[in-house]
Enzyme design. Sequence first.
Site, PDB file in Angstrom:
ATOM      1  N   CYS A  37       0.818  -1.204   0.000  1.00 31.98           N
ATOM      2  CA  CYS A  37       0.000   0.000   0.000  1.00 31.98           C
ATOM      3  C   CYS A  37       0.857   1.261   0.000  1.00 31.98           C
ATOM      4  CB  CYS A  37      -0.906   0.015   1.210  1.00 31.98           C
ATOM      5  SG  CYS A  37      -1.885  -1.463   1.366  1.00 31.98           S
TER       6      CYS A  37
ATOM      7  N   ARG B 149       5.625  -0.016  -5.809  1.00 30.71           N
ATOM      8  CA  ARG B 149       5.551  -0.831  -4.601  1.00 30.71           C
ATOM      9  C   ARG B 149       4.659  -2.050  -4.783  1.00 30.71           C
ATOM     10  NH1 ARG B 149       6.686   2.526   0.077  1.00 30.71           N
ATOM     11  NH2 ARG B 149       5.243   1.361   1.357  1.00 30.71           N
TER      12      ARG B 149
ATOM     13  N   TRP C  12      -2.884  -2.967  -1.677  1.00 33.06           N
ATOM     14  CA  TRP C  12      -2.497  -4.358  -1.932  1.00 33.06           C
ATOM     15  C   TRP C  12      -3.337  -5.171  -0.959  1.00 33.06           C
ATOM     16  CZ3 TRP C  12      -0.304  -8.595   0.543  1.00 33.06           C
ATOM     17  CH2 TRP C  12       0.261  -9.568  -0.289  1.00 33.06           C
TER      18      TRP C  12
ATOM     19  N   ASN D 213      -2.290   1.540   5.897  1.00 37.44           N
ATOM     20  CA  ASN D 213      -1.361   0.499   5.454  1.00 37.44           C
ATOM     21  C   ASN D 213      -1.092  -0.379   6.656  1.00 37.44           C
ATOM     22  OD1 ASN D 213       0.580  -1.037   4.244  1.00 37.44           O
ATOM     23  ND2 ASN D 213       2.137   0.564   4.130  1.00 37.44           N
ATOM     24  N   GLY D 214      -1.223  -1.692   6.500  1.00 41.95           N
ATOM     25  CA  GLY D 214      -0.990  -2.604   7.621  1.00 41.95           C
ATOM     26  C   GLY D 214      -2.186  -3.509   7.814  1.00 41.95           C
TER      27      GLY D 214
ATOM     28  N   GLU E 154      17.611 -18.663  -5.998  1.00 37.39           N
ATOM     29  CA  GLU E 154      17.305 -17.331  -6.522  1.00 37.39           C
ATOM     30  C   GLU E 154      16.885 -17.421  -8.000  1.00 37.39           C
ATOM     31  OE1 GLU E 154      16.525 -14.469  -5.875  1.00 37.39           O
ATOM     32  OE2 GLU E 154      17.080 -13.236  -7.591  1.00 37.39           O
TER      33      GLU E 154
ATOM     34  N   LYS F  21      13.391 -16.087  -9.474  1.00 33.07           N
ATOM     35  CA  LYS F  21      13.308 -15.061 -10.524  1.00 33.07           C
ATOM     36  C   LYS F  21      12.449 -15.556 -11.679  1.00 33.07           C
ATOM     37  CE  LYS F  21      14.245 -12.288  -9.344  1.00 33.07           C
ATOM     38  NZ  LYS F  21      14.639 -11.600  -8.158  1.00 33.07           N
TER      39      LYS F  21
ATOM     40  N   GLU G 186       8.649 -15.739 -10.521  1.00 33.37           N
ATOM     41  CA  GLU G 186       8.036 -14.416 -10.299  1.00 33.37           C
ATOM     42  C   GLU G 186       7.726 -13.714 -11.618  1.00 33.37           C
ATOM     43  OE1 GLU G 186       9.944 -12.282  -6.419  1.00 33.37           O
ATOM     44  OE2 GLU G 186      11.306 -12.577  -8.078  1.00 33.37           O
TER      45      GLU G 186
ATOM     46  N   HIS H  28      16.187 -37.511  -3.741  1.00 36.09           N
ATOM     47  CA  HIS H  28      15.306 -37.645  -2.578  1.00 36.09           C
ATOM     48  C   HIS H  28      13.928 -37.059  -2.853  1.00 36.09           C
ATOM     49  CE1 HIS H  28      18.757 -39.042  -0.400  1.00 36.09           C
ATOM     50  NE2 HIS H  28      19.427 -37.937  -0.710  1.00 36.09           N
TER      51      HIS H  28
ATOM     52  N   LYS I 256       6.689  -4.688  -4.186  1.00 33.61           N
ATOM     53  CA  LYS I 256       8.110  -4.373  -4.053  1.00 33.61           C
ATOM     54  C   LYS I 256       8.499  -4.200  -2.592  1.00 33.61           C
ATOM     55  CE  LYS I 256      12.121  -3.178  -5.773  1.00 33.61           C
ATOM     56  NZ  LYS I 256      12.872  -4.374  -6.215  1.00 33.61           N
TER      57      LYS I 256
HETATM   58  C1  G6P Z   1       9.440  -8.588  -2.058  1.00 34.00           C
HETATM   59  C2  G6P Z   1      10.004  -8.279  -3.417  1.00 34.00           C
HETATM   60  C3  G6P Z   1      11.283  -9.055  -3.620  1.00 34.00           C
HETATM   61  C4  G6P Z   1      12.266  -8.754  -2.500  1.00 34.00           C
HETATM   62  C5  G6P Z   1      11.656  -8.997  -1.124  1.00 34.00           C
HETATM   63  C6  G6P Z   1      12.529  -8.443  -0.018  1.00 34.00           C
HETATM   64  O1  G6P Z   1       9.011  -9.904  -1.999  1.00 34.00           O
HETATM   65  O2  G6P Z   1       9.062  -8.616  -4.432  1.00 34.00           O
HETATM   66  O3  G6P Z   1      11.852  -8.703  -4.867  1.00 34.00           O
HETATM   67  O4  G6P Z   1      13.387  -9.549  -2.644  1.00 34.00           O
HETATM   68  O5  G6P Z   1      10.398  -8.334  -1.024  1.00 34.00           O
HETATM   69  O6  G6P Z   1      12.613  -7.053  -0.181  1.00 34.00           O
HETATM   70  P1  G6P Z   1      13.778  -6.148   0.427  1.00 34.00           P
HETATM   71  O7  G6P Z   1      13.372  -4.758   0.084  1.00 34.00           O
HETATM   72  O8  G6P Z   1      13.756  -6.394   1.910  1.00 34.00           O
HETATM   73  O9  G6P Z   1      15.051  -6.567  -0.192  1.00 34.00           O
END
Ligand code: G6P
Length: 589
Positions: free
Chosen positions: A2, A28, A71, A97-98, A467, A471, A474, A490, A584
Site C-alpha cells: 500500500c 511498490r 495491496w 497500510n498494515g 534465486e 526469478k 516471479e 530424494h 516491491k
Molecule cells: C518482495 C520483493 C522481492 C524482494 C523482497 C525483499 O518480496 O518482491 O523482490 O526480494 O520483497 O525485499 P527487500 O526490500 O527487503 O530486499
Amino acid sequence: MCGIFGYVGEPTEVGDDVLAALRALEYRGYDSWGVAVGVNGHIGVEKQTGKIAQATVDFPTSDIGFGHTRWATHGGVTRPNAHPHLDCTGQLAVIHNGIVENFRELRDALIGRGHHFRSETDSEVIAHLLEETLAGGVPDLARATAVVFDALQGLNAVIVMDVRSRELVAAKTVSPLVAGIGSLGVAIASDALALRGHADRVVYLEDDQLVRLSKSGLTLYERKTMREIPVPLMALDVSQGDTALGAYPHFMAKEMAEQPAVLEHLARGAERPIRELAAAVRESYGTFFVGCGTASYAALTGSYLYSRIAARHVNFVVGSEFKYHEHFITPQSLVVALSQSGETVDVIEAMLAARKRGARLGAVLNVARSTLDRMVDLRVHLDAGPEQCVLSTKAYTAKVAVLLLASHALAGTYERGRDLVLSAAEGLNHMLAADWTEQVQEVARSIHQAEHLFVIGRGLAFPTALEAALKIKESSYIHAEGFAGGELKHGVIALVAPGTPCIVYAPNDETRADILSGAMELKSRGGYMIGIGPTPDPVFDVHLLTPDVADAAPLVNALPAQMLGYHAALLRGNDPDKPRNLAKSVTVK
Ligand code: G6P
C-alpha cells in the site's frame, strides 16, 4: 505494498496531484487505488480496481486531499474495498497500510452500535472508531486519532482526514511515513519519492509520534502524552539516482543492465563500511544474516562465502522465521539485515526482536533513510540507485558483492575480493552484449511454455539455484523450483518428465563433478538440460557460457536466470515490472 499520499495547503488541482503522487508509488505493487478530496463541506471519493495507467480523476480545486494504492489483505480486490474509507457521516476519511489484527471484534462492536460498513476491509473500522471518539467529546482530530490508534492491534500506518477542520492526522508503528513542508503546503507519504515537488524539508515519523498537517503547517506530538515536540526537519533527498526508464522497454531490463556499474561502484567505493561490517562480524559471538525473498538468497550466499573465504560460521534466517530463532540472540550477537527497500516488515520485526535482546544491529541495504537504515548501528549502503521493477536484480548482486568483499576483508584479502568483483563486472558486460542475450532469448523461446522447471546447484551455487528459480517463477509464472544438487534423488527426480527444462549450475569448482553426475541423472529421465558455467559438457542440451570468476560466480550466475525469466515473461505476455500479486515493499506481515 500500500502507498499513501496526502496534502494540505494552498488550493491546487489536488486530485490530480494526489494521482500523480500515487503513480510514484506504483512500483511498490498494488491492485486498486483511490483518491479523496475535501470539497466544501463533504469528502469526494474516486476509487478503482486495477492499475492507475491513464486514469484521471475529476475534482474541483481544493486545499486538502489524499490517496492510496491498495495491496489487498482483508477483503477482495473490489472498488468498495479500495481506500479511502468514510465514516457514517461522510465527514471523515481514512487511508491505511498494515493489518488491524483485532478488526473483527472492533467491527462487530461498531456494527452493534449502529455503524454502517460499506467494505469488507479491516481498515474501515478506523473511520467509524474515529467518528465515535470525536462524537464522544474528544476535542480535536489529533487527540481522537491518538485514542483510536491505541485501540488498533498490529503494525499500522494511518492517515485520517476531517473535512470540517481541514486537517490530516497520521500515526504509525513500523510501517513508514514521511511528512514534509513545501512552498504551497505540507504533505505526507509512505515513501519520500512521492513527496518530490511537494516538500523540500521532511521528517520521518517515529513509532511513538503523531503528526498533524493543516494550513498552519506540521505539528508533531509525542503520541502517548500528546505533548507537542519540535519537528526535526531535514532536506528531502530523493536524488539517489535516475528513476527514468530511458531507452529500456522495462525497468527490469534497465536494472539488469546496470549491474556491472553497480558492482564496479561498490568495489571501488565502499571499502570503509565493508571493513566495518567485517570487523563487527569478527567481534561478535554469533552473527545472523536476515532477509526475505531474493534478499534471503543473498544472505544464504553470504553464509557460504564467509565459510569458504573467511572460515567463519554465519547463521542465516529468513525474516519471518527469526522469532523462532531469537532465543540464541545475546548482547554479543550481531544481526545483519539484508534488504533493498529497508522497509520489509518481517525484517524490521526481526531487528526489533534482536534489539530487545541487546544484539548489535547491522544492515546491507539500498534505500537510505529507510526504517532499517535509521534503526541499525552500522550499515553498508548498496548505492545501486532506485530499483523500480518489483523483482530484485541489481540489489541482489550488489548485496552478494558486499558479502563477498566483507568475507575477504575478514580473511585479510580485501584486494582479492575487489579484483573478483571487478572481473565479475567485466564478465557481466560481455554477457549483456547482443550475441549472448540472443542466446538466452532462444532458450527462453524453448522453455516459455513449460509447466515446471527445476534448477540445481551445489555449494555456493545452491543459493543461486534458489534465486534463479524464484526469478523465473516471479516473472514468467512457470512453476520453478531450486534444489541442492545432492537432494535430487530424494524427491525432485519424481517430477522430471521427458522435456522438463532443468537448469544446472556447473562452476569450475569442487562441486562440478557431482553436479554433472546429478545432471546426467536428470537427463536420463528426459530432462532438457540447460547448463550454466564456464566449461561446456556433453550433458548440456544447451550451454550458457559464463566467465570463470572463482568465488564471484554468484555475481555472474544470477544474470542468465534474470534474463531467462524476463524473456519468458515477455513471451507469455506478462509485465515483468509488475507481476501479479507481488509487491516491491512488503510492509505487511
Ligand atoms: C518482495 C520483493 C522481492 C524482494 C523482497 C525483499 O518480496 O518482491 O523482490 O526480494 O520483497 O525485499 P527487500 O526490500 O527487503 O530486499
